[in-house]
Write a protein that holds these residues in place. Structure first.
Motif, PDB file in Angstrom:
ATOM      1  N   GLU A   3     138.149 140.595  48.407  1.00 55.16           N
ATOM      2  CA  GLU A   3     137.662 140.953  47.079  1.00 55.16           C
ATOM      3  C   GLU A   3     136.231 141.451  47.175  1.00 55.16           C
ATOM      4  O   GLU A   3     135.397 140.833  47.813  1.00 55.16           O
ATOM      5  CB  GLU A   3     137.705 139.739  46.148  1.00 55.16           C
ATOM      6  N   THR A   4     136.002 142.542  46.545  1.00 56.74           N
ATOM      7  CA  THR A   4     134.625 143.058  46.555  1.00 56.74           C
ATOM      8  C   THR A   4     133.831 142.383  45.451  1.00 56.74           C
ATOM      9  O   THR A   4     134.261 142.360  44.301  1.00 56.74           O
ATOM     10  CB  THR A   4     134.600 144.575  46.349  1.00 56.74           C
ATOM     11  N   ARG A   5     132.746 141.840  45.859  1.00 58.69           N
ATOM     12  CA  ARG A   5     131.911 141.151  44.877  1.00 58.69           C
ATOM     13  C   ARG A   5     130.914 142.132  44.280  1.00 58.69           C
ATOM     14  O   ARG A   5     130.041 142.639  44.977  1.00 58.69           O
ATOM     15  CB  ARG A   5     131.169 139.983  45.534  1.00 58.69           C
ATOM     16  N   THR A   6     131.080 142.372  43.022  1.00 56.29           N
ATOM     17  CA  THR A   6     130.130 143.263  42.361  1.00 56.29           C
ATOM     18  C   THR A   6     129.015 142.439  41.740  1.00 56.29           C
ATOM     19  O   THR A   6     129.284 141.414  41.121  1.00 56.29           O
ATOM     20  CB  THR A   6     130.826 144.087  41.262  1.00 56.29           C
ATOM     21  N   PRO A   7     127.827 142.872  41.934  1.00 53.48           N
ATOM     22  CA  PRO A   7     126.701 142.150  41.322  1.00 53.48           C
ATOM     23  C   PRO A   7     126.778 142.225  39.804  1.00 53.48           C
ATOM     24  O   PRO A   7     127.280 143.189  39.242  1.00 53.48           O
ATOM     25  CB  PRO A   7     125.463 142.889  41.843  1.00 53.48           C
ATOM     26  N   VAL A   8     126.297 141.179  39.196  1.00 52.01           N
ATOM     27  CA  VAL A   8     126.307 141.153  37.740  1.00 52.01           C
ATOM     28  C   VAL A   8     125.412 142.254  37.212  1.00 52.01           C
ATOM     29  O   VAL A   8     124.228 142.309  37.550  1.00 52.01           O
ATOM     30  CB  VAL A   8     125.800 139.794  37.214  1.00 52.01           C
ATOM     31  N   PRO A   9     125.965 143.125  36.418  1.00 51.20           N
ATOM     32  CA  PRO A   9     125.152 144.223  35.889  1.00 51.20           C
ATOM     33  C   PRO A   9     124.097 143.716  34.915  1.00 51.20           C
ATOM     34  O   PRO A   9     124.359 142.817  34.123  1.00 51.20           O
ATOM     35  CB  PRO A   9     126.171 145.116  35.178  1.00 51.20           C
ATOM     36  N   ALA A  10     122.962 144.306  35.010  1.00 43.51           N
ATOM     37  CA  ALA A  10     121.885 143.912  34.107  1.00 43.51           C
ATOM     38  C   ALA A  10     122.215 144.351  32.688  1.00 43.51           C
ATOM     39  O   ALA A  10     122.658 145.469  32.463  1.00 43.51           O
ATOM     40  CB  ALA A  10     120.571 144.537  34.555  1.00 43.51           C
TER      41      ALA A  10
END
Ligand SMILES: [Zn+2]
Length: 66
Positions: A3-10
């Motif tokens: 699973e690709t972990r996407t950073p929490v968008p600001a």
């Protein structure tokens, strides 16, 4: 499968750090709730943090229907 972990968008919501008049302390993301005219002394702008807005069922000044 990885699973690709996407950073929490600001969030685009502007966060302002200030004093919450409800819990009497500093908080992040305070919103202007009300402006009270006071006879003397510093202004009477009331700010509340998101947590107190929920707890006290407050509506931000800017979100109020006029
Ligand atoms: Zn608060």
């Amino acid at each position: 499968m990885e699973e690709t972990r996407t950073p929490v968008p600001a969030t685009h919501a502007p966060t302002s750090y200030g004093h919450c008049s409800w819990h009497q302390g500093s908080a992040e993301g305070v919103r202007l709730i009300d402006v009270h005219e006071q006879g003397s002394g510093a202004g009477g702008s009331l700010f509340a943090c998101p947590r107190c807005m929920v707890a006290y069922n407050l509506t931000a000044f800017a979100d109020r229907p006029l």
